[in-house]
Structure formats: C-alpha cells, structure tokens
Design a protein around this motif. Structure first.
Motif, PDB file in Angstrom:
ATOM      1  N   SER A 195       8.318   2.920 -14.203  1.00 49.94           N
ATOM      2  CA  SER A 195       6.898   2.729 -13.861  1.00 49.94           C
ATOM      3  C   SER A 195       6.516   1.254 -13.780  1.00 49.94           C
ATOM      4  O   SER A 195       5.812   0.829 -12.852  1.00 49.94           O
ATOM      5  N   LEU A 196       6.943   0.451 -14.746  1.00 44.81           N
ATOM      6  CA  LEU A 196       6.568  -0.954 -14.772  1.00 44.81           C
ATOM      7  C   LEU A 196       7.027  -1.682 -13.519  1.00 44.81           C
ATOM      8  O   LEU A 196       6.298  -2.511 -12.957  1.00 44.81           O
ATOM      9  N   LEU A 197       8.223  -1.352 -13.040  1.00 46.05           N
ATOM     10  CA  LEU A 197       8.749  -2.033 -11.843  1.00 46.05           C
ATOM     11  C   LEU A 197       8.042  -1.582 -10.578  1.00 46.05           C
ATOM     12  O   LEU A 197       7.830  -2.375  -9.660  1.00 46.05           O
ATOM     13  N   TRP A 198       7.666  -0.302 -10.496  1.00 45.79           N
ATOM     14  CA  TRP A 198       6.889   0.138  -9.336  1.00 45.79           C
ATOM     15  C   TRP A 198       5.572  -0.630  -9.249  1.00 45.79           C
ATOM     16  O   TRP A 198       5.160  -1.068  -8.167  1.00 45.79           O
ATOM     17  N   GLU A 199       4.917  -0.799 -10.387  1.00 56.05           N
ATOM     18  CA  GLU A 199       3.649  -1.536 -10.392  1.00 56.05           C
ATOM     19  C   GLU A 199       3.867  -2.996 -10.016  1.00 56.05           C
ATOM     20  O   GLU A 199       3.058  -3.599  -9.303  1.00 56.05           O
ATOM     21  N   ALA A 200       4.976  -3.578 -10.490  1.00 56.43           N
ATOM     22  CA  ALA A 200       5.265  -4.978 -10.182  1.00 56.43           C
ATOM     23  C   ALA A 200       5.517  -5.190  -8.691  1.00 56.43           C
ATOM     24  O   ALA A 200       5.126  -6.224  -8.132  1.00 56.43           O
ATOM     25  N   THR A 201       6.172  -4.230  -8.029  1.00 58.64           N
ATOM     26  CA  THR A 201       6.434  -4.387  -6.594  1.00 58.64           C
ATOM     27  C   THR A 201       5.145  -4.388  -5.786  1.00 58.64           C
ATOM     28  O   THR A 201       5.033  -5.094  -4.782  1.00 58.64           O
ATOM     29  N   VAL A 202       4.172  -3.595  -6.220  1.00 62.82           N
ATOM     30  CA  VAL A 202       2.878  -3.581  -5.531  1.00 62.82           C
ATOM     31  C   VAL A 202       2.171  -4.924  -5.688  1.00 62.82           C
ATOM     32  O   VAL A 202       1.693  -5.520  -4.707  1.00 62.82           O
TER      33      VAL A 202
ATOM     34  N   ALA B 173       0.831  -1.208   0.000  1.00 64.67           N
ATOM     35  CA  ALA B 173       0.000   0.000   0.000  1.00 64.67           C
ATOM     36  C   ALA B 173       0.863   1.255   0.000  1.00 64.67           C
ATOM     37  O   ALA B 173       0.557   2.248  -0.686  1.00 64.67           O
ATOM     38  N   THR B 174       1.960   1.224   0.746  1.00 64.81           N
ATOM     39  CA  THR B 174       2.861   2.372   0.806  1.00 64.81           C
ATOM     40  C   THR B 174       3.539   2.627  -0.540  1.00 64.81           C
ATOM     41  O   THR B 174       3.634   3.766  -1.004  1.00 64.81           O
ATOM     42  N   ILE B 175       4.009   1.556  -1.167  1.00 61.60           N
ATOM     43  CA  ILE B 175       4.665   1.693  -2.470  1.00 61.60           C
ATOM     44  C   ILE B 175       3.686   2.233  -3.507  1.00 61.60           C
ATOM     45  O   ILE B 175       4.014   3.133  -4.292  1.00 61.60           O
TER      46      ILE B 175
END
Length: 420
Positions: A383-390, A304-306
C-alpha cells in the motif's frame, strides 16, 4: 546557431538506410527491454523453489536498474565516440552472461551478481542511451521525435512476446531453462549494432563541416547550468520509480488480491502491447506539441490511473483496463525526454547527456523495485508504495510544465560554454 547545430549533426542517409537503422534499433530494444520486463515472474519461483528471500530477489532486480543508470553515461559516451557496434556487442554478451549466471545461482549472492551487476551493465549498452541517440542522428529534426517513438514502440514487441514465452517455458521446464533461452536470444542481437552504426559511413564527410567538438566536461557544465535540463532529470526519476515498482511487484500484488494465477503475466504482456501504440503516439505528439507539456500530461494521466486502480475494487476487468492505460503511458516518456534533450542541446553529445538524465531514471527504478520488496517484507502490504507512485507522478508533472525548451548554442573546443 542552435538550429544549424542540430541540422549539421543529422546525417543525410538514404531512406532505406534510415529504415534499416530503425528496424535494428527496435530489435535490439525489443530483446533487451522484453527480457528485463520478465524478471518479476521469477520472484515467486526463486523464493519458493530455491529459498531466496523476496528482499534479496527484489534487491537483485533493483540493483540492475541502479547499475544500468550509473553505467549509462559511460555507455552513451562510448557509443558517441566509438560507434554503437562494439558497445552493443559487449552489452549483449554481458547481459547473456548475467542471465546464465542467474540460471545456475543457488542463492542470493550469485543472483545479485548475475541479475544485478552483469545484467545492469549489459542493459546499459543495449537500450535507450545507445539506441535512441543513433536514431536521433539519422532522423531529420522534424521527424526525430516520431522516429524515436517508432523505435520505442517496436521495442515493446519484446515485452508482448517475452512475458508469455518465459511464463510457458518456466512452468514446463523450470527457472534455469527459461533463463538460458533468454541468454541465447540476447546473443542473437549482438551483431545488430553494426547496422545501428550506419552513421559512421558519413562521419568523415560531416566532420569536414563541423567545428571541433568541445570536451564532455564543457558540455556537462553547460547542461548542469540549464534549469530545464535539471528539471527534466529530476522528473525522469519518477518514471523509473513508477515503472520498476509495477513491473516487479504487480504479479505479487495481484496474487495478494486473490486474482487468478497467470493474470500478472497477462497484465505485463498487455502493458507491452499497449505501449507499442503509446510510444508511437507520444513520439507523434512530441513532433506536434511542446514535448515537456506532453510529458507533464502523461505523468498526470499515469498518476490518476495508478490511484484509481489502487483504491477501486480489483477484478480481471479492472486489471486489464489498468494494464491498457499504463501501457499507453509506459515508455512514451523516453522518446519525449531524449527528443527534448536533442532539441535543446543538439545530437552530437546526445548519448552522454541523455545518459546522465537516465541515471536519475534508474535511481528511481532501483528504489521502486527494492522498496517494494522491503515494504512487503516489513508490512506484508504494498500500500505505501502504491501511494508513493501517485505522489511522485504529481510532482513530476509540476516539474515538467515550466521547462524552457529553447535550443542553446553548444560550446566548441575553441569557445567557453555559453550560459543557458
């Protein structure tokens, strides 16, 4: 039998000795983990000053995570069998050699050998898979999670201190000097394995009351059949993926967002500062609540934080808040995961079993660090990696909640492994 197994392998040492072991473990972790958390600060300088492509630098950082993972079961098994002292000494020396080679590396090839291969081997011998099992053996079962949390919290002091230290030295004296200073600091911790290995003093007495140890093949066979161990191992992948991506690429991402120079180093230092409280709190919570439930909620909070940080406008305040919350959930997974392995399987083979579990973590670390650099080189964006971490965090939470944490009877050399 399982409870007796756990108590039988917890050595009854004097409280002063236990404290010394905890302090030594915290210092070893502080140096090793603090140094590796600074690697993200070298991506820009290696790229601009030495002309090394970002992809190669990210690959070197990612490779040390992967080598760390594959070497960890062997380092843990060696510490289980021979004690921590020789393993820590070998690891600290190898770590220092890798940093020294990176300092003089003119291009990507030697950087990959130094920061990738040698540092990976060194860090496997000087971090969680060797240190936390030693702590688990000297702490009582009811205090084990808290003790591991304290060591992890103490180890976070290295991140708080190392990041600004390296940033200052690098800006004033260059890449090579800063890496040589870090190599010297690693050599200083080499003798601390002797203190960490105080359990050897009680080994002869303990062995007179123990059944002969089973082979690692039998122990691993039982662990692989245990559904909870498989879920825990799969979930630990996410922790490595998320942390390696953020530690490696957050400074560069903040630069793309036109944040002030130096804010990335400040954020990494804040993560380390708040991780001190977070690791202690997770260890405390793990001693009072079911550890896999705490892990599930931790992954939910982290995701949620990420997600919120990625979609909301960026400012110095939002970066500080993000670093604080991430720090509170940063390495709290480690004492909880190792504590859960000890609860289910006991401490005799903890280094080996946690080492295998940690391999999954490091495969995630490799992908988080490397894919971040690859995605940036291909798309110019993270952007793609931020979404993947979530997404990975949400999956990890779902994997942890159904884990069965009931202790099992470990096989002996005279018995076939029991089914979990």
């Amino acid at each position: 039998m399982s409870t007796a197994n756990s108590k039988r392998h917890t050595l009854a040492l004097h409280p002063t000795t236990t404290t010394l072991v905890i302090v030594a473990g915290a210092l070893i972790l502080s140096a090793a983990m603090g140094i590796r958390q600074t690697f993200g600060l070298f991506i820009g300088p290696f790229s601009y000053d030495r002309g090394v492509p970002v992809t190669q630098i990210a690959f070197a950082i990612a490779l040390h995570n992967l080598v760390w993972g594959f070497a960890q079961p062997f380092a843990g098994a060696a510490a289980d069998r021979y004690g921590s002292a020789p393993v820590v000494a070998f690891g600290a020396t190898t770590f220092a050699a890798g940093l020294g080679l990176s300092a003089v590396a003119p291009g990507g090839a030697l950087l990959i050998v130094g920061m990738g291969l040698l540092v990976g081997i060194g860090v496997s011998c000087t971090t969680f898979g060797v240190v936390l099992p030693a702590i688990g053996r000297v702490a009582s079962p009811e205090k084990r999670s808290l003790a591991m949390g304290l060591v992890s919290a103490g180890g976070s002091a290295g991140q708080v201190l190392m990041v600004p230290l390296v940033q200052g030295i690098r800006l004033n004296a260059g890449i090579a000097t800063s890496l040589f200073v870090l190599a010297f600091l690693m050599l200083l911790i080499a003798p601390l394995g002797i203190v960490l290995d105080r359990r050897a003093q009680a080994r002869a007495t303990a062995q007179t009351h123990e059944a002969p140890a089973a082979s690692l093949r039998k122990v691993f066979a039982q662990a692989v059949r245990h559904r909870g161990y498989r879920l825990l191992t799969l979930g630990f992948f996410t922790c490595g993926f998320q942390l390696a991506f953020i530690a490696t690429h957050l400074p560069g991402y903040l630069t793309l967002c036109h944040m002030p120079i130096g804010l990335g180093a400040t954020a990494l230092a804040l993560i380390g500062l708040f991780n001190m409280a977070g690791s202690w709190a997770c260890g405390w919570l793990g001693g009072r609540f079911r550890q896999h439930h705490v892990l599930g909620w931790l992954y939910l909070i982290r995701s949620a934080t990420i997600g919120a940080f990625f979609v909301l406008p960026k400012s110095a305040t939002s970066v500080v808040m993000f670093a604080a919350v991430m720090g509170l959930t940063w390495l709290g997974t480690v004492p909880l995961t190792s504590g859960l392995v000890a609860k289910v399987f006991g401490t005799r083979h903890l280094g080996s079993l946690f080492g295998v579990c940690f391999l999954s973590h490091q495969i995630g670390s490799f992908l988080g660090a490397w894919l971040g650099g690859l995605a940036f080189d291909l798309t110019g964006s993270y952007s793609l990696l931020w979404e993947a971490t979530v997404a990975a965090g949400l999956i990890a939470a779902m994997l942890h909640f159904p884990i069965d944490d009931t202790a099992v009877s470990m096989p002996s050399s005279r018995a076939e492994p029991a089914r979990a």
